[in-house]
Structures are given as structure tokens and as C-alpha cells.
Design a protein around this motif. Structure first.
Motif, short mmCIF file in Angstrom:
data_model
loop_
_atom_site.label_atom_id
_atom_site.label_comp_id
_atom_site.label_asym_id
_atom_site.label_seq_id
_atom_site.Cartn_x
_atom_site.Cartn_y
_atom_site.Cartn_z
N PRO A 96 1.28 -1.28 -0.39
CA PRO A 96 -0.11 0.50 -0.21
C PRO A 96 0.80 1.41 0.01
CG PRO A 96 -0.67 -1.80 1.54
CD PRO A 96 0.26 -2.01 1.05
N THR A 98 -1.68 -1.43 7.07
CA THR A 98 -1.15 0.15 7.08
C THR A 98 -0.28 0.71 8.27
OG1 THR A 98 -2.81 0.76 5.99
CG2 THR A 98 -0.83 2.70 6.64
N THR A 131 3.44 2.89 2.44
CA THR A 131 3.70 2.50 3.56
C THR A 131 5.34 1.11 3.72
OG1 THR A 131 2.88 -0.08 2.68
CG2 THR A 131 1.27 1.21 4.37
#
Length: 209
Positions: free
Chosen positions: A74, A109, A77
Motif C-alpha cells: 500500500p 498499514t 507503507t
């Protein structure tokens, strides 16, 4: 720290971290330029081709260049948190890759940020940090009986001994703060009654930890 000095990893190093069955392998190298950094990244990708992610960053003095990649994680991250580690430590001229072998459990996350940050931090700790600055490179030849004394003189002057050649006499290479080179040469000449005359070969940029 003087504006002409900078900190960089002392050597290539590797660390490993396991988080909820995911395996994170952090690798770091000193790097002088972008081509060298890119080559390191590509080598790791080939080495760990079966890994889920090979996230990377590099930070270079030339052009104040910074680049990073999350490699499918993501956004924000992985690469960016890794880069932030080196910004905080004020370390540059480096390339870092963190390889993740997915363990089947999602980290979220926050978990990813923590894992990639820790991997980069652990790799840097394993490498150590040196300050790169300009040093005067000095060469001298002396009898074996004087070698240890002259080595200590170089260290006392704030320098370090580099490569030595051992033949009928010892040829020693030393790196000294620029302002200490000439006083060191005079000191050695006095100690040896002029039999050993150090030669200042010039200035080199070097990291001596």
C-alpha cells in the motif's frame, strides 16, 4: 559537522525480522551514484524473485537525490518510511532494499510501516555509520623496529593506518586530518633523525570510523 562532511553506511550489511510470519530481509550498501544503486536493487530482485515485495530506497548527495518504491505494498507503507529512517539519521550515499516474504497474515498499514521502518533501522545498525571527510594521504617507509611507534604517532595525530607493505622495511600508508599532515611529517622526521621522511601524496575522501 562540517558542511563538507557527510555520514554514510560503513559497509554493506543485512538484517532479518519476522512479523506475524512475514519475513523481512533488510539489505543496505554504501552507494556513490544512481546507477550503482539501481544495480543493487536489480540484483536483489533477481536474488529474491519469489518474494512478494522488494521495496527500496536510495539517498545520494549528488543532486540531493532521493528515490523510493513500495513495490506493490500500500502506498506510503514501505519505501517512504525506509527513506525517513535515513533522513532522521542524516545518512546519505546509500541504497537499501527490504524484501518481504508474505507469511499469510495481513499486517495492516501501521504494521507495515513499523516493519519496514524497523528493517531499515536494523540494516543500518548492522552496517554502522562512518563520517566521510577529506584526509591527507601520507606514505612512509621505516624499519620494523619503528613501525609500532610510528603507527601510534599517526593515531595520536587523529589519523588511521591504511595498507602496509612488508618487505625489507615496512611501507605504511596513513590517513591524517589535513591540518595534521605536515606536523606529523616533521614529528616522524625528528623521531627518526631524518631517516624516515613521510611523503604527503594528496587528499582523498574517505570514511574512517
Amino acid at each position: 559537522m562540517d558542511a563538507t562532511e557527510f555520514q554514510t553506511p560503513a559497509k554493506a550489511a543485512q538484517s532479518e525480522l519476522t512479523e506475524k510470519r512475514s519475513r523481512f530481509i533488510g539489505q543496505i550498501w554504501p552507494a556513490e551514484g544512481e546507477e550503482e544503486a539501481r544495480e543493487r536493487i536489480e540484483t536483489v530482485k533477481k536474488q529474491h524473485y519469489s518474494a512478494r515485495h522488494n521495496c527500496w530506497c536510495y539517498r545520494l548527495r549528488a543532486g540531493a537525490l532521493e528515490r523510493c518504491s513500495d513495490d506493490g505494498e500500500p502506498q506510503g507503507t514501505a519505501g517512504q518510511p525506509m527513506l525517513e529512517v535515513f533522513r532522521r539519521e542524516n545518512v546519505t550515499n546509500l541504497c537499501c532494499v527490504v524484501t518481504r516474504y508474505f507469511g499469510g497474515v495481513l499486517l495492516g498499514t501501521g504494521g507495515l510501516v513499523r516493519a519496514y521502518t524497523q528493517s531499515a533501522r536494523d540494516a543500518l545498525a548492522a552496517a554502522g555509520i562512518v563520517t566521510v571527510r577529506p584526509w591527507a594521504r601520507v606514505r612512509l617507509t621505516c624499519p620494523y623496529a619503528l613501525f609500532e611507534r610510528l603507527r601510534l604517532e599517526a593515531q595520536t595525530a587523529g589519523g588511521a593506518v591504511g595498507e602496509c607493505e612488508y618487505a625489507s622495511q615496512v611501507t605504511m600508508e596513513a590517513f591524517l586530518p589535513q591540518t595534521a599532515a605536515e606536523p606529523f611529517a616533521r614529528r616522524v622526521s625528528d623521531l627518526t633523525s631524518g631517516a624516515c621522511r613521510p611523503e604527503v601524496l594528496g587528499v582523498v575522501w574517505k570514511g574512517i570510523g
